[in-house]
Design an enzyme around this catalytic site. Structure first.
Site, PDB file in Angstrom:
ATOM      1  CG  LEU A   1      -1.936  -1.099   1.392  1.00 45.42           C
ATOM      2  CD1 LEU A   1      -2.720  -0.909   2.686  1.00 45.42           C
ATOM      3  CD2 LEU A   1      -2.875  -1.137   0.199  1.00 45.42           C
ATOM      4  CG  ASP A   2       0.275   4.378  -2.835  1.00 45.44           C
ATOM      5  OD1 ASP A   2       1.100   3.600  -3.345  1.00 45.44           O
ATOM      6  OD2 ASP A   2      -0.638   4.926  -3.480  1.00 45.44           O
ATOM      7  NE  ARG A   3       5.242   8.775   2.838  1.00 47.15           N
ATOM      8  CZ  ARG A   3       4.734   9.954   3.194  1.00 47.15           C
ATOM      9  NH1 ARG A   3       4.314  10.144   4.437  1.00 47.15           N
ATOM     10  NH2 ARG A   3       4.644  10.943   2.335  1.00 47.15           N
TER      11      ARG A   3
END
Length: 567
Positions: free
Chosen positions: A159-161
């Protein structure tokens, strides 16, 4: 060696987190030896050009000094700034790592299946999955390892940050291979929830625009005809007239970087609090609706600081200042525009015909001219794309109080590595390491490596040198690092208490002229902590269906009807 490629694992001791702003988790700065092998895109390029292009945390002047002083080395040896990187080179750098603050919301373990050996977790926004850039201990992998005690974890979906939500984390290689195949085959059914700007259509919307990463450093993606195929299906759950936002169910059928965020932007309904794809300062009033121009352009412009930081000796420019011993210097003949060896000057080198005698112009590196924009793009960029990347960079610099332009390198020169820091012996070349056993040091490991004011010496010589130092210093500070088997494993309680004051974070230095705060150890310009609400976006991985079962998190608060958005 740690799991993340290109990083050497630091000491197992994690610095204790200081008390920070409410809602934030902080980490005191620490010295860290970073190691990476030369990447394909680096081959044949000068080392100063590489580090100044790939990394933007410090100024150009800092990166040059780091090379000249031996803080950054190639194959364990000091390299000149104009050293050409070749295949197989090992680049090492000692940095004083300032990890950004992350949310204090803890990682939640939804399920630990001990029989099938995997985890189901709920990741908060602001935490990156893997150690990268300025993040190490504040990454999901390290948190699972140190805070939850899982020695080995395999992250097969990322997942993106800024994105929160569900992740499936195998704890052994067999489960990891099984799930990796399912994700690659597209057989995993994924469902996200997002809150976007405006009143989204009530009917189902399918977006199948191809996506392309055009700036790897800033992580910017756009809709582009030469991008990778991508498909997302959107359904509106409800619309909130008070905030003029819509909550959507998003089902991505492919797994492209920033897929949901870019597809929503293309549809004219970007995620409401997205700091990149919903920012008018970057995209203009249209916010990137229906995409941007993709006609290639060679237009570039040099980066400029705000008016109050403009001066003739900017640390962000090496081309307009005289600097002795600069390995990146290229002497040009103003009339012929040729180098001393008779070759033509590189593209992007400016020649001043009115130069005074004995004053040599410098070679301008891509970061100084703006030509670093697009270097990592798989396609030529349009003028609009260049402008967007430039505005994105400027916005990031402004948010960090233009810290690169405030870099005061001369104050950091004697603090780039502490006297007590011991660099680990360099690893041998890849083809000389034993598989499955202890690595054998290369011959070059037997030589001393000077790092600013610190010196690395072979282990067998340290004991005799330490004895001499102890004789000179009758009250040495006990070391908290593991000792050899012939020495006590731990220090005493009284010794630990005496050491504690020296372990606390020192007070930041203050520049009397500007009021800027600097790290007292490496003199990195410091900037204020972010607000907790700025550390995440309204995008959450809600549900996964795969061979191991169906798993789901609770609906995030911001996705519920009646939620009040305090902007």
């Amino acid at each position: 060696m740690c799991d993340s490629a290109g990083q050497r694992e630091p000491s197992e001791a994690i610095p204790s987190a200081p008390k920070g702003s409410p809602g934030l988790k902080k980490m005191p700065a620490y010295w860290y030896p970073y190691t990476t092998m030369a990447k394909e895109r680096w081959l044949g390029r000068e080392i100063l050009e590489i580090v100044s292009t790939e990394f933007r945390d410090r100024s150009m002047e800092y990166y040059r000094y780091a090379l000249e002083s031996g803080v950054t080395t190639i194959n364990g040896k000091i390299a000149k700034p104009n050293t050409i990187v070749t295949n197989g080179d090992r680049i090492e750098n000692v940095v004083h790592r300032h990890e950004p603050s992350v949310t204090a919301t803890p990682v939640k373990i939804i399920l630990h299946d001990t029989d099938r050996d995997f985890l189901v977790i709920d990741k908060p926004g602001s935490i990156p999955v893997h150690a990268s850039g300025r993040y190490y201990h504040h990454s999901l992998v390290e948190m699972l390892r140190h805070e939850f005690g899982f020695g080995k974890v395999y992250t097969i979906n990322r997942l993106d940050r800024l994105t929160s939500g569900l992740m499936i984390v195998p704890l052994n290689a067999d489960v990891a291979r099984l799930l990796s195949k399912e994700f690659m085959d597209g057989s995993v059914r994924k469902e996200y929830v997002a809150r976007c700007k405006g009143e989204f259509p009530s009917e189902e919307i399918v977006c199948e625009q191809p996506l392309l990463t055009v700036d790897r450093q800033m992580g910017l993606n756009i809709v582009h005809p030469e991008g990778k195929p991508a498909k997302t299906v959107f359904n509106r759950l409800h619309y909130d007239a008070n905030t003029n936002t819509s909550v959507l169910r998003c089902r991505p059928f492919t797994g492209r970087s920033h897929q949901i965020r870019v597809h929503l932007q293309y549809l004219g309904h970007p995620i409401a609090n997205d700091p990149v794809y919903s920012e008018e300062r970057i995209w203009g009033p249209s916010l990137g609706k229906s995409g941007i121009d993709t006609v290639p352009s060679s237009e570039r412009s040099a980066p400029t600081p705000p008016e109050h930081l403009k001066n003739d000796n900017s640390p962000e420019s090496l081309g307009d200042v005289s600097s002795p011993n600069s390995g990146s210097e290229v002497v040009l003949d103003a009339e012929s525009n040729t180098c001393p060896n008779g070759g033509k000057a590189d593209a992007g080198v400016e020649v001043n015909a009115e130069l005074q005698p004995n004053v040599n112009p410098k070679k301008l590196l891509p970061r100084e001219t703006g030509h670093d924009i697009g270097m990592g793009s798989p396609v030529p960029l349009s003028a609009e794309a260049v402008q967007i990347i430039t505005r994105l960079r400027n916005m990031k610099d402004e948010d960090e109080d233009w810290s690169r332009w405030r870099d005061v390198v001369f104050r950091a020169k004697r603090a780039l590595a502490p006297n007590s820091f011991r660099r680990s012996p360099p690893l041998p070349p890849q083809n000389r390491r034993k598989r499955g056993g202890m690595s054998v040091l290369a011959p070059e490991a037997e030589t001393e490596i000077e790092i600013a004011t610190a010196t690395y010496t072979p282990r067998r010589e340290r004991r005799s040198q330490q004895k001499t130092k102890d004789d000179q210093n009758p009250h040495p500070i006990p070391s908290l690092h593991p000792k050899t088997s012939s020495e006590p494993a731990q220090i005493t309680l009284s010794e630990a208490i005496s050491v504690l004051p020296s372990l606390s974070a020192p007070t930041p230095s203050v520049d009397a002229a500007t009021g800027t705060l600097y790290c007292p150890e490496c003199y990195l310009p410091l900037h204020p902590d972010p607000k907790p609400e700025k550390l995440y976006i309204f995008l959450h991985a809600l549900k996964y269906e795969l061979s191991l079962g169906s798993f789901q998190t609770e609906m995030p608060e911001w996705a519920k009807e009646g939620w009040q958005w305090e902007r």
